[in-house]
Design a protein around this motif. Structure first.
Motif, PDB file in Angstrom:
ATOM      1  N   TRP A   6       0.832  -1.190   0.000  1.00 26.01           N
ATOM      2  CA  TRP A   6       0.000   0.000   0.000  1.00 26.01           C
ATOM      3  C   TRP A   6       0.877   1.255   0.000  1.00 26.01           C
ATOM      4  O   TRP A   6       2.056   1.206   0.367  1.00 26.01           O
ATOM      5  N   VAL A   7       0.292   2.346  -0.447  1.00 29.12           N
ATOM      6  CA  VAL A   7       1.006   3.626  -0.536  1.00 29.12           C
ATOM      7  C   VAL A   7       0.043   4.757  -0.198  1.00 29.12           C
ATOM      8  O   VAL A   7      -1.109   4.754  -0.633  1.00 29.12           O
ATOM      9  N   THR A   8       0.506   5.714   0.587  1.00 27.27           N
ATOM     10  CA  THR A   8      -0.194   6.987   0.750  1.00 27.27           C
ATOM     11  C   THR A   8       0.767   8.096   0.341  1.00 27.27           C
ATOM     12  O   THR A   8       1.976   8.006   0.600  1.00 27.27           O
ATOM     13  N   TYR A   9       0.251   9.128  -0.282  1.00 24.09           N
ATOM     14  CA  TYR A   9       1.112  10.184  -0.832  1.00 24.09           C
ATOM     15  C   TYR A   9       0.409  11.530  -0.686  1.00 24.09           C
ATOM     16  O   TYR A   9      -0.813  11.624  -0.871  1.00 24.09           O
ATOM     17  N   MET A  20       5.560  10.594   1.456  1.00 21.73           N
ATOM     18  CA  MET A  20       5.030   9.273   1.122  1.00 21.73           C
ATOM     19  C   MET A  20       5.261   8.313   2.272  1.00 21.73           C
ATOM     20  O   MET A  20       6.293   8.363   2.945  1.00 21.73           O
ATOM     21  N   ALA A  22       4.729   4.018   2.768  1.00 20.18           N
ATOM     22  CA  ALA A  22       4.412   2.850   1.951  1.00 20.18           C
ATOM     23  C   ALA A  22       4.886   1.568   2.612  1.00 20.18           C
ATOM     24  O   ALA A  22       5.799   1.574   3.457  1.00 20.18           O
ATOM     25  N   ARG A 259       5.715   4.203 -11.598  1.00 20.91           N
ATOM     26  CA  ARG A 259       5.701   3.347 -10.420  1.00 20.91           C
ATOM     27  C   ARG A 259       7.069   2.697 -10.186  1.00 20.91           C
ATOM     28  O   ARG A 259       7.495   2.529  -9.034  1.00 20.91           O
ATOM     29  N   ILE A 264       4.628   4.893  -6.868  1.00 21.43           N
ATOM     30  CA  ILE A 264       3.211   5.224  -6.951  1.00 21.43           C
ATOM     31  C   ILE A 264       2.820   5.374  -8.410  1.00 21.43           C
ATOM     32  O   ILE A 264       3.681   5.511  -9.287  1.00 21.43           O
ATOM     33  N   THR A 265       1.529   5.369  -8.679  1.00 19.74           N
ATOM     34  CA  THR A 265       1.046   5.597 -10.039  1.00 19.74           C
ATOM     35  C   THR A 265       0.837   7.086 -10.263  1.00 19.74           C
ATOM     36  O   THR A 265       0.692   7.862  -9.304  1.00 19.74           O
ATOM     37  N   ILE A 268      -2.307   8.316  -8.411  1.00 21.45           N
ATOM     38  CA  ILE A 268      -2.137   8.600  -6.983  1.00 21.45           C
ATOM     39  C   ILE A 268      -1.458   9.948  -6.808  1.00 21.45           C
ATOM     40  O   ILE A 268      -1.846  10.755  -5.956  1.00 21.45           O
ATOM     41  N   TYR A 269      -0.452  10.209  -7.622  1.00 18.74           N
ATOM     42  CA  TYR A 269       0.260  11.490  -7.511  1.00 18.74           C
ATOM     43  C   TYR A 269      -0.674  12.660  -7.825  1.00 18.74           C
ATOM     44  O   TYR A 269      -0.631  13.693  -7.144  1.00 18.74           O
TER      45      TYR A 269
END
Length: 273
Positions: A6-9, A20, A22, A259, A264-265, A268-269
């Motif tokens: 998982w990732v948060t940004y 970020m 992750a 990515r 990230i994609t 997401i960014y």
């Protein structure tokens, strides 16, 4: 992406700062660099990466410090993966935050070790991450940035004089290749094009560029395209438009490399601002 990854940004709207957090297990970073200073800390597990010609290990509690344009890759050391947070801070903001500090060496700071086993710095980065992602007042965010940058520089940086001064024919060739790529990164350049530009053989220019900058010329050209795409996406352009404008074959091509290099994609960014 695996379900367990998982990732948060987040991109700050009023500061050149991106953050970020992750968890990766199978993801492998392609060699890349950032235009910013990048400060991270490993929360769980361990990650291994190549930087400055050596293999590095950042285990839980350790801090990572990357200078601007410093190539590195990265992957998990075992199947359980690793969790980490990283903050990218614009070089101009770092200079501004350090401008009034007495006793600081002239010029931008240089981190000579990419991994720092320092619990105080890890704690400072945790507090900064909390301020950047939580419900914090603008003043508290500014104070956390200033305190963390100051701590990182005073505990982990060295004077810029430790950097070896460029010299030699190989360095001159590498600098000319870089200048050519900076000017023409959107063009479908070949090694023959670079050879004519530098008046040097293809093998010699490739070897010189790798030795000087730690990346192949093709990786550096792609990185310039990715940075340009990031700028367009941050400005509100559609991912498909950014891909077409920066030399990628299509949106899927941009997404794949985005990515690989940033974790990230583009979607997401785009949503992080």
């Amino acid at each position: 992406m695996k379900q367990r990854e998982w990732v948060t940004y987040r991109r700050l709207p009023d500061h050149p700062v991106e953050v970020m957090r992750a968890h990766f297990e199978g993801h492998i970073y392609h060699p890349h660099s950032h235009e910013t200073y990048s400060f991270g800390f490993t929360e769980f597990g361990a990650q291994e990466f190549d930087c400055r010609g050596a293999s590095r290990l950042s285990a839980a509690g350790m801090v990572m410090a990357f200078n601007p344009d410093e190539p590195h890759d990265g992957h998990s050391c075992d199947e359980l993966g690793f969790t980490y947070s990283i903050v990218h801070i614009g070089t101009g903001l770092v200079t501004e935050l350090l401008s009034d500090q007495a006793g600081r060496p002239a010029g931008p700071p240089l981190f000579t070790e990419p991994v720092l086993p320092d619990s105080l710095l890890s704690s400072a980065l945790r507090r900064l991450y909390a301020a950047l992602t939580g419900p914090a007042a603008p003043l508290a965010v500014d104070e956390a940035l200033a305190a963390t940058v100051s701590a990182m520089v005073h505990r982990g940086a060295r004077p810029p004089l430790t950097r070896t001064a460029p010299s030699g024919a190989g360095t001159d060739v590498a600098q000319r290749v870089r200048a050519g790529l900076d000017d023409r990164y959107l063009e479908p350049l070949s090694m023959d094009d670079l050879s004519r530009l530098t008046e040097c053989s293809r093998f010699a220019l490739y070897r010189a560029f790798r030795a000087e900058f730690g990346l192949a010329p093709s990786d550096y050209q792609r990185l310039l395209r990715l940075r340009a795409a990031r700028g367009l996406i941050a400005a509100g352009h559609a991912v498909s438009e950014a891909a077409a404008a920066t030399g990628f074959a299509d949106q899927a091509h941009l997404t794949r490399w985005f990515r690989r290099c940033y974790g990230i994609t583009p979607g997401i960014y785009r949503a992080a601002g």
